[in-house]
Design an enzyme around this catalytic site. Structure first.
Site, PDB file in Angstrom:
ATOM      1  N   LYS A  44       0.822  -1.198   0.000  1.00 37.09           N
ATOM      2  CA  LYS A  44       0.000   0.000   0.000  1.00 37.09           C
ATOM      3  C   LYS A  44       0.862   1.256   0.000  1.00 37.09           C
ATOM      4  CE  LYS A  44      -2.766  -2.557   3.232  1.00 37.09           C
ATOM      5  NZ  LYS A  44      -3.020  -2.712   4.677  1.00 37.09           N
ATOM      6  N   GLY A  45       2.138   1.063   0.331  1.00 38.20           N
ATOM      7  CA  GLY A  45       3.015   2.208   0.584  1.00 38.20           C
ATOM      8  C   GLY A  45       3.141   3.207  -0.549  1.00 38.20           C
ATOM      9  N   GLU A 100       7.461   2.465  -6.411  1.00 36.22           N
ATOM     10  CA  GLU A 100       7.594   1.947  -5.046  1.00 36.22           C
ATOM     11  C   GLU A 100       7.903   3.105  -4.086  1.00 36.22           C
ATOM     12  OE1 GLU A 100       6.896   0.012  -2.868  1.00 36.22           O
ATOM     13  OE2 GLU A 100       8.309  -1.634  -2.584  1.00 36.22           O
ATOM     14  N   LYS A 132      17.418   3.839   0.140  1.00 35.76           N
ATOM     15  CA  LYS A 132      18.333   3.660   1.282  1.00 35.76           C
ATOM     16  C   LYS A 132      19.445   2.706   0.839  1.00 35.76           C
ATOM     17  CE  LYS A 132      14.698   3.063   4.584  1.00 35.76           C
ATOM     18  NZ  LYS A 132      14.332   2.531   5.910  1.00 35.76           N
ATOM     19  N   PHE A 153      14.367   4.923   9.676  1.00 38.32           N
ATOM     20  CA  PHE A 153      13.022   4.403   9.437  1.00 38.32           C
ATOM     21  C   PHE A 153      12.059   5.582   9.392  1.00 38.32           C
ATOM     22  CE2 PHE A 153       9.035   2.259   9.927  1.00 38.32           C
ATOM     23  CZ  PHE A 153       9.229   1.082   9.215  1.00 38.32           C
ATOM     24  N   VAL A 154      11.305   5.657   8.309  1.00 36.24           N
ATOM     25  CA  VAL A 154      10.428   6.812   8.110  1.00 36.24           C
ATOM     26  C   VAL A 154       8.973   6.373   7.954  1.00 36.24           C
ATOM     27  CG1 VAL A 154      12.233   8.239   7.073  1.00 36.24           C
ATOM     28  CG2 VAL A 154      10.834   6.767   5.613  1.00 36.24           C
ATOM     29  N   ASP A 160       4.227   3.326   6.352  1.00 37.81           N
ATOM     30  CA  ASP A 160       3.641   2.985   7.645  1.00 37.81           C
ATOM     31  C   ASP A 160       4.647   2.431   8.638  1.00 37.81           C
ATOM     32  OD1 ASP A 160       4.032   0.447   6.287  1.00 37.81           O
ATOM     33  OD2 ASP A 160       2.785  -0.427   7.857  1.00 37.81           O
TER      34      ASP A 160
HETATM   35  P1  IMP Z   1      12.883  -3.995   0.652  1.00 37.97           P
HETATM   36  O1  IMP Z   1      12.378  -5.264   0.084  1.00 37.97           O
HETATM   37  O2  IMP Z   1      13.731  -4.199   1.871  1.00 37.97           O
HETATM   38  O3  IMP Z   1      13.578  -3.080  -0.345  1.00 37.97           O
HETATM   39  O4  IMP Z   1      11.651  -3.287   1.270  1.00 37.97           O
HETATM   40  C1  IMP Z   1      10.899  -2.352   0.666  1.00 37.97           C
HETATM   41  C2  IMP Z   1       9.674  -2.142   1.501  1.00 37.97           C
HETATM   42  O5  IMP Z   1       9.966  -2.148   2.904  1.00 37.97           O
HETATM   43  C3  IMP Z   1       9.103  -0.782   1.238  1.00 37.97           C
HETATM   44  O6  IMP Z   1       8.240  -0.805   0.169  1.00 37.97           O
HETATM   45  C4  IMP Z   1       8.393  -0.482   2.532  1.00 37.97           C
HETATM   46  O7  IMP Z   1       7.106  -1.059   2.514  1.00 37.97           O
HETATM   47  C5  IMP Z   1       9.211  -1.176   3.578  1.00 37.97           C
HETATM   48  N1  IMP Z   1      10.115  -0.224   4.238  1.00 37.97           N
HETATM   49  C6  IMP Z   1      11.450  -0.157   4.128  1.00 37.97           C
HETATM   50  N2  IMP Z   1      11.945   0.852   4.851  1.00 37.97           N
HETATM   51  C7  IMP Z   1      10.877   1.464   5.403  1.00 37.97           C
HETATM   52  C8  IMP Z   1      10.729   2.632   6.235  1.00 37.97           C
HETATM   53  O8  IMP Z   1      11.688   3.346   6.598  1.00 37.97           O
HETATM   54  N3  IMP Z   1       9.456   2.939   6.583  1.00 37.97           N
HETATM   55  C9  IMP Z   1       8.376   2.230   6.186  1.00 37.97           C
HETATM   56  N4  IMP Z   1       8.466   1.151   5.407  1.00 37.97           N
HETATM   57  C10 IMP Z   1       9.708   0.777   5.011  1.00 37.97           C
END
Ligand code: IMP
Length: 180
Positions: A44-45, A100, A132, A153-154, A160
């Site tokens: 949903k992000g 994303e 990141k 973490f944001v 969320d």
């Molecule tokens: P990845 O598979 O680790 O790249 O994760 C991506 C997903 O993790 C993002 O689409 C977010 O849903 C979640 N995520 C990663 N960092 C954060 C953050 O700082 N705040 C909230 N959600 C995060």
């Protein structure tokens, strides 16, 4: 449940976000001039980011959405990626931008990119509002990036913590000491 969280420090204001999203939209508009784009949002992000980005994009575009299992109730990724909602329409032969909210470890986007490439789109690019790079476990980069940030973490602007804070208008910092 609170609707606003003034105790969380603001990392990016509404104005800063709007400026970056407009710039990303302008870049995409230049790159896809005269072409049709399918924006594929990761629920949903990315929902809020996609809705603003789409309005900053000039070329004709349609939307689709995928949903994957995410962080659950904590700040740490399980590492597992599971598709909860697949595409509604075929992307074969189409120009696709995967939209994303955050490119973090890269596990999610690596999985989704491979899944979409399987359908043989004409092209596939990635737009991530936040990047990141220090957290990366998979070698993957976004073609369009809003902000690059260190390991923080944001929340807010769609993002969320345990499903909360998505409706904050700014991007705010969540520290490990913040109450759940
Ligand atoms: P990845 O598979 O680790 O790249 O994760 C991506 C997903 O993790 C993002 O689409 C977010 O849903 C979640 N995520 C990663 N960092 C954060 C953050 O700082 N705040 C909230 N959600 C995060």
């Amino acid at each position: 449940m609170p609707t606003a969280s003034p105790q969380l420090d603001v990392l990016y204001t509404r104005e800063q976000i709007a400026e970056r999203v407009a710039a990303m939209g302008a870049e995409i508009s230049r790159d896809y001039h005269g072409q049709h784009i399918i924006l594929v949002g990761v629920l949903k992000g990315a929902a809020i980011f996609l809705s603003d980005l789409a309005r900053a994009v000039v070329p004709d575009c349609t939307f689709d959405f995928v949903a994957v299992s995410s962080y659950g109730r904590g700040q740490r990724s399980s590492g597992a990626v599971k598709v909860i909602k697949d595409l509604d329409h075929s992307i074969e032969g189409r120009h696709v931008i995967l939209v994303e909210d955050i490119l973090d470890t890269g596990l999610t986007l690596t999985y989704l990119r491979n899944m979409l490439l399987h359908q043989k789109p004409a092209s596939l690019k990635i737009a991530a509002l936040l990047d990141k790079p220090a957290r990366r476990l998979q070698k993957i980069e976004a073609d369009y990036v809003g902000f690059t940030l260190p390991n923080l973490f944001v929340v807010g602007y769609g993002m969320d913590y345990a499903e909360r804070y998505r409706n904050l208008q700014e991007i705010r910092l969540m520290s490990p000491n913040d109450p759940e």
